[in-house]
Design a protein around this motif. Structure first.
Motif, short mmCIF file in Angstrom:
data_model
loop_
_atom_site.label_atom_id
_atom_site.label_comp_id
_atom_site.label_asym_id
_atom_site.label_seq_id
_atom_site.Cartn_x
_atom_site.Cartn_y
_atom_site.Cartn_z
N GLY A 165 -0.53 -16.93 -3.27
CA GLY A 165 0.09 -15.65 -2.97
C GLY A 165 0.18 -14.75 -4.18
O GLY A 165 -0.07 -13.54 -4.10
N GLY A 166 0.51 -15.33 -5.33
CA GLY A 166 0.60 -14.54 -6.55
C GLY A 166 -0.74 -14.00 -6.99
O GLY A 166 -0.85 -12.83 -7.41
N PHE A 167 -1.78 -14.84 -6.91
CA PHE A 167 -3.11 -14.41 -7.32
C PHE A 167 -3.63 -13.30 -6.42
O PHE A 167 -4.13 -12.27 -6.89
CB PHE A 167 -4.07 -15.60 -7.31
N LEU A 168 -3.50 -13.50 -5.08
CA LEU A 168 -3.99 -12.49 -4.16
C LEU A 168 -3.11 -11.24 -4.20
O LEU A 168 -3.60 -10.13 -3.95
CB LEU A 168 -4.04 -13.06 -2.73
N GLY A 169 -1.81 -11.44 -4.51
CA GLY A 169 -0.93 -10.29 -4.64
C GLY A 169 -1.35 -9.38 -5.77
O GLY A 169 -1.24 -8.15 -5.68
N LEU A 170 -1.83 -9.98 -6.87
CA LEU A 170 -2.32 -9.18 -7.98
C LEU A 170 -3.55 -8.35 -7.59
O LEU A 170 -3.83 -7.32 -8.19
CB LEU A 170 -2.68 -10.10 -9.16
N ARG A 175 0.93 -10.50 0.98
CA ARG A 175 1.20 -11.94 0.99
C ARG A 175 1.49 -12.48 2.39
O ARG A 175 1.36 -13.68 2.63
CB ARG A 175 2.38 -12.26 0.07
N GLU A 176 1.93 -11.65 3.30
CA GLU A 176 2.28 -12.09 4.65
C GLU A 176 1.11 -11.96 5.62
O GLU A 176 1.27 -12.26 6.81
CB GLU A 176 3.47 -11.28 5.17
N SER A 177 -0.04 -11.54 5.15
CA SER A 177 -1.18 -11.35 6.05
C SER A 177 -1.74 -12.69 6.50
O SER A 177 -1.55 -13.73 5.86
CB SER A 177 -2.26 -10.54 5.35
N GLU A 178 -2.46 -12.67 7.61
CA GLU A 178 -3.06 -13.89 8.16
C GLU A 178 -4.11 -14.46 7.22
O GLU A 178 -4.26 -15.69 7.09
CB GLU A 178 -3.68 -13.59 9.53
N GLY A 179 -4.83 -13.59 6.52
CA GLY A 179 -5.84 -14.06 5.59
C GLY A 179 -5.26 -14.86 4.44
O GLY A 179 -5.84 -15.86 4.01
N VAL A 180 -4.09 -14.41 3.96
CA VAL A 180 -3.43 -15.15 2.87
C VAL A 180 -2.98 -16.52 3.37
O VAL A 180 -3.12 -17.53 2.66
CB VAL A 180 -2.23 -14.34 2.33
#
Length: 594
Positions: A165-170, A175-180
């Motif tokens: 979540g932190g990596f994709l958030g950057l 973070r709440e998406s289905e892909g995450v």
């Protein structure tokens, strides 16, 4: 199949008086002094001056002398730390993956990581460690590397949500998406595979470490101690899993799984450091060069298949038993807590079918702790069995000649005489193992009918008896045989006429690795079978009436009945009588052809 014929032991040896003797007539006459509820001594496996391994940590006397209790504890304590990591994965791994959104059928396929890596990694690590010539020893480097990798992968798995979540958030992803969520599941599965590779690496090192650093006449005792340490590790792990850890150890993490992973990491690192820091291996750099051969995957499989063909007879039979036994044990290990948990949630789901996802998560978190408590009972039963059962087992290595010698030397104290009275003459280790298989099968069939938490907990607790024998019997039988063959190998290596190219006696690492293949490969069948059953019988999470796990457990019980039959065909080990010459002893172990 017995190992390929080799040349007999060559060269002359000197006895203590300085006179030379032909090794073909060198009698094994010096008995060992040992008192143990597990076994009695039969012979001195290594005559003074007969074996010279060049070790700076273990001279001839240290190698063959009876080791004290504290040595056995320090030797085996690392496997207790490893068991904590296993306990975390076994008791909380399935609920954790389900909480990430994984279905039961896919979860079953994820757990195929264990048997896949065990089938390949342990034999490969065994070969690498057999050929290792580090001054630290053959096994220590792999114990250190495997432990470090296990700790890293455990912590990464526990914090996978934050890492992904932190990596994709950057990168600007919600973070709440289905892909995450899907990415978190994929990365978690990846870490499960890395974790299993790491655990199999350190386990291969520890098992061979125990075998190498213990005299052959104490292999049964060492493996019994290892099973006790495993029981202690299980109990600590399951006690921790049954406590609301974030409430008391909040500084380790904000979830149960995070805190458990931190505790397991600390335990593994400290116990491995204690074992390798106090029990030193032989200096492998002083041994001769390893056998020449090409590296690569093809060469690896060639060596594995070649070693399988020449497995010692007892080891081969044990591997056959293990193959069928572990078709049943694997589902029980991974799904016991979920089985108890499903029974626990049924009345709540029936009474309130419209629970919110948050309420369902909270209910299943409580159910996981209830299931972990059953595993705690299971671990306590297993430990109690490993503590007390050895006093009842008829020693596999005793002989009337040695019993008479001990009596003449006044070695029978009141305690030893009392312990002798506890022994059940017909109850050998092999027969106890057979009974354990029958107990396991009966309990697994009973899961189809038991629908109460108390009854299910009792069933899992009784299975602890079977688990205790599974941790002890096969390793004791195999280790005793390998240890004796290893002594023969060293004797040959010290002979001036020895040709290393003709030495067909496999070392501990590869043989234990092949044994682990017989444990791991059937788990692939169990995993695929479990996935198929779940595909047809499972219901969505939070839906009442799901009894699919009970069906999976009962199916495993059928395979265990086959294991019980094969165990009945194993002979109780036949020792070499007093006065038998070395050459006959080698032939008895399949090293020399008749």
């Amino acid at each position: 199949m017995a190992p390929e014929p080799t040349s007999p032991v060559a060269g002359e040896q000197q006895d203590r008086s300085g006179e030379t003797q032909d090794p073909a007539t060198y009698e094994i006459t010096k008995p060992l002094d040992e008192e143990s509820p597990l076994l009695s001594p039969t012979r001195d496996e290594e005559q003074e001056g007969l074996i010279e391994d060049g070790s700076v940590h273990h001279d001839r006397d240290e190698t063959s002398e009876t080791k004290p209790l504290w040595y056995m504890i320090l030797l085996t304590i690392s496997i207790g730390g490893l068991q904590l990591a296993w306990a975390v994965e076994l008791s909380n791994g399935s609920p954790y993956l389900l909480s990430l959104g994984l279905s039961k059928s896919l979860m079953a396929l994820v757990w195929i990581a264990g048997p896949l890596t065990g089938t390949i990694v342990q034999p490969y690590v065994g070969i690498l460690s057999d050929n290792c010539r580090s001054s630290w020893g053959k096994r220590t480097p792999f114990m250190i590397a495997g432990s470090a990798a296990t700790i890293i992968s455990l912590l990464a798995l526990a914090w996978v949500r934050e890492i992904v979540g932190g990596f994709l958030g950057l990168c600007g992803v919600d973070r709440e998406s289905e892909g995450v969520k899907v990415t978190i599941i994929v990365v978690a599965v990846l870490f499960v595979y890395v974790l299993d590779v790491a655990i199999n690496t350190v386990q291969a090192g520890i098992r061979a470490f125990i075998l190498d650093c213990c005299p052959s006449h104490q292999q049964e005792a060492a493996n019994s101690m290892a099973s006790r340490v495993l029981g202690v590790g299980n109990i600590i792990g399951y006690v921790a899993g049954n406590i609301d850890l974030p409430k008391h150890l909040w500084f380790f993490g904000n979830t149960q799984f995070k805190v458990l992973c931190v505790i397991a990491s600390l335990a593994l690192g400290s116990t491995v450091a204690l074992s390798i820091g106090t029990v030193r291996e032989r200096d492998a750099s002083l041994e001769g060069p390893p056998p020449k051969g090409r590296g690569g995957l093809i060469a690896f499989f060639k060596q594995v298949f070649k070693s399988i063909r020449r497995l010692p007879p007892q080891t081969r039979k044990v591997c056959e038993v293990q193959f069928f036994a572990w078709v049943g044990f694997f589902p029980q290990l991974f799904y016991s807590s979920s089985y108890i948990g499903d029974i626990y949630v049924q009345p709540f789901l029936e009474a309130n079918p419209n629970m919110t996802p948050e309420e369902i998560d909270k209910l299943y978190e409580k159910a996981t702790r209830v299931g972990t408590f059953a595993l705690l009972i299971y671990a306590i039963t297993s430990l109690a069995t490993n503590v007390f059962l050895p006093f009842l087992i008829a020693p596999s290595y005793d002989s009337p000649a040695n019993a008479s010698l001990r009596a003449q030397r006044g070695q029978h104290t009141r305690l030893s005489r009392f312990l002798d009275h506890l022994v059940i003459p017909w109850l050998t280790l092999r027969r106890a193992w057979l009974i354990a298989h029958l107990i396991f099968a009966t309990c697994m069939f009973s899961t189809l009918f038991v629908r109460s938490v108390g009854g299910a907990t009792a069933l899992i607790g009784i299975v602890g008896v079977s688990w205790a024998l599974t941790l002890w019997a096969p390793f004791a039988i195999i280790s005793a045989e390998i240890s004796k063959l290893e002594e023969v190998r060293r004797l040959r290596a010290s002979s001036p006429d020895d040709n290393n190219n003709n030495n067909t006696t496999d070392q501990a690492g590869i043989v234990l690795g092949i044994h682990n293949m017989s444990v791991s490969s059937p788990q692939i069948f169990a995993t695929v079978g479990s996935s198929i059953i779940f595909k047809f019988l499972q219901k969505p999470r939070g839906t009442p009436g799901d009894h699919s796990i009970a069906v999976v457990l009962a199916a495993g019980g059928l395979s265990t009945l086959v294991a019980a039959f094969l165990t009945s065909r194993i002979q109780d080990e036949v020792e070499i009588p007093e006065g038998v010459v070395v050459e006959e002893g080698l032939a008895a172990f399949g090293v020399l052809s008749s």
